[in-house]
Design a protein around this motif. Structure first.
Motif, PDB file in Angstrom:
ATOM      1  N   THR A  52      42.365  13.753  -7.348  1.00 56.39           N
ATOM      2  CA  THR A  52      42.076  12.336  -7.104  1.00 56.39           C
ATOM      3  C   THR A  52      43.303  11.454  -7.324  1.00 56.39           C
ATOM      4  O   THR A  52      43.193  10.232  -7.336  1.00 56.39           O
ATOM      5  N   ASP A  53      44.460  12.069  -7.463  1.00 58.13           N
ATOM      6  CA  ASP A  53      45.698  11.322  -7.731  1.00 58.13           C
ATOM      7  C   ASP A  53      46.041  10.432  -6.533  1.00 58.13           C
ATOM      8  O   ASP A  53      46.346  10.925  -5.437  1.00 58.13           O
ATOM      9  N   PRO A  54      45.994   9.114  -6.691  1.00 56.34           N
ATOM     10  CA  PRO A  54      46.266   8.215  -5.564  1.00 56.34           C
ATOM     11  C   PRO A  54      47.714   8.272  -5.083  1.00 56.34           C
ATOM     12  O   PRO A  54      48.016   7.824  -3.975  1.00 56.34           O
ATOM     13  N   ARG A  88      40.031   8.385  -1.022  1.00 52.09           N
ATOM     14  CA  ARG A  88      40.572   7.726  -2.215  1.00 52.09           C
ATOM     15  C   ARG A  88      39.432   7.418  -3.186  1.00 52.09           C
ATOM     16  O   ARG A  88      38.391   6.901  -2.776  1.00 52.09           O
ATOM     17  N   TRP A  89      39.636   7.722  -4.463  1.00 52.49           N
ATOM     18  CA  TRP A  89      38.619   7.501  -5.494  1.00 52.49           C
ATOM     19  C   TRP A  89      39.181   6.564  -6.558  1.00 52.49           C
ATOM     20  O   TRP A  89      40.337   6.671  -6.951  1.00 52.49           O
ATOM     21  N   SER A  90      38.346   5.647  -7.021  1.00 55.79           N
ATOM     22  CA  SER A  90      38.785   4.662  -8.010  1.00 55.79           C
ATOM     23  C   SER A  90      39.141   5.318  -9.329  1.00 55.79           C
ATOM     24  O   SER A  90      40.060   4.870 -10.027  1.00 55.79           O
TER      25      SER A  90
END
Length: 271
Positions: A52-54, A88-90
């Protein structure tokens, strides 16, 4: 979930629906695979952070997921997970929550295809009521010292051959992996997902005596018109509800007798 995570979950649910609409896809098996990935990412904190690393391109994360999981999952499950990590995950936890929700939805879809979704909804509701009324049972199912096999065996003794297999799978998964939720909250979430699967709202109806079929039909029809959506009634009997009933739809609580509530609903519809 907020922002990016909400959009990612919505996209993942659309992909799940597209998959499970196909008669060639075994929704129950897909649910088991997604539940296994949920357990893995819940356990492996560093892995879910990487996925989940943006700062990393979505394709790179999808490729990593395929390399790590592709040999352990079916093609459909692997593609679904790759699509999720591409989004993309918060925050990292949101991905795990989304995977868990998709696993539950896949199981409910399997029940729907088998014509058993109504049964599963009712069984989840009734089991929730049993747990709320039985402190010893609740304590046994939430005991952190008890092993997962022991809890599974207890649930099988309670639900095996008495409940639908989907109900037993969903409850067992919740009990063995609550992930910070109370048992009651988890069962309520499952009931809401089941209702949503039919695009229905849930009304929890508590009456002093059991409702007749005619009363249930009238109440269901009135509530459906009032809220503008199909309504599933979860029925409970409590003798302390003197002279009428209590109806809860989401956060809204309606108190009063059946006749009064139906009359009020009719007036509100006419205005």
């Amino acid at each position: 979930m907020n922002g990016a995570s909400r959009e990612a979950l919505a996209a993942a649910r659309e992909r799940l629906d597209a998959l499970t609409d196909s008669t060639s896809v075994d929704a129950g098996s897909l649910a088991e695979e997604l539940a296994a990935v949920t357990a893995l990412l819940h356990r492996e904190v560093s892995l879910r952070r990487v996925l989940t690393d943006p700062a990393q391109p979505g394709e790179n994360k999808a490729d990593l997921a395929q390399r790590l999981l592709g040999t352990q999952l079916s093609g459909n499950a692997a593609d679904l997970v790759a699509g999720m990590v591409r989004s993309r995950w918060s925050q990292p936890r949101d991905l795990v929550d989304a995977l868990e929700e998709l696993a539950d939805l896949a199981d409910l879809t399997a029940a729907q295809k088998a014509g058993a979704l109504d049964t599963v909804e009712d069984e989840l509701f009734r089991f929730g009521r049993i747990v709320s009324a039985n402190n010893d049972l609740r304590a046994a199912l939430t005991d952190r010292k008890a092993t997962a096999p022991a809890k599974s065996e207890l649930l099988h003794s309670l639900l095996g051959r008495r409940a639908n297999a989907t109900t037993e799978r969903l409850v067992t998964r919740l009990v063995n992996a609550p992930r910070g939720r109370s048992l009651e909250a988890g069962l309520e979430s499952l009931s809401k997902l089941a209702a949503e699967r039919r695009n229905r709202m849930v009304a929890v109806v508590t009456s002093a005596v059991p409702l007749s079929d005619t009363q249930k039909q009238r109440l269901g029809a009135a509530l459906a018109k009032l809220y503008g959506r199909p309504m599933h009634l979860n029925l409970d009997v409590d003798p302390s509800v003197v002279g009428g009933m209590r109806v809860q739809v989401g956060d809204e609580l309606i108190n009063g007798s059946l006749a009064d509530r139906l009359e009020d609903a009719s007036r509100r519809l006419a205005s």
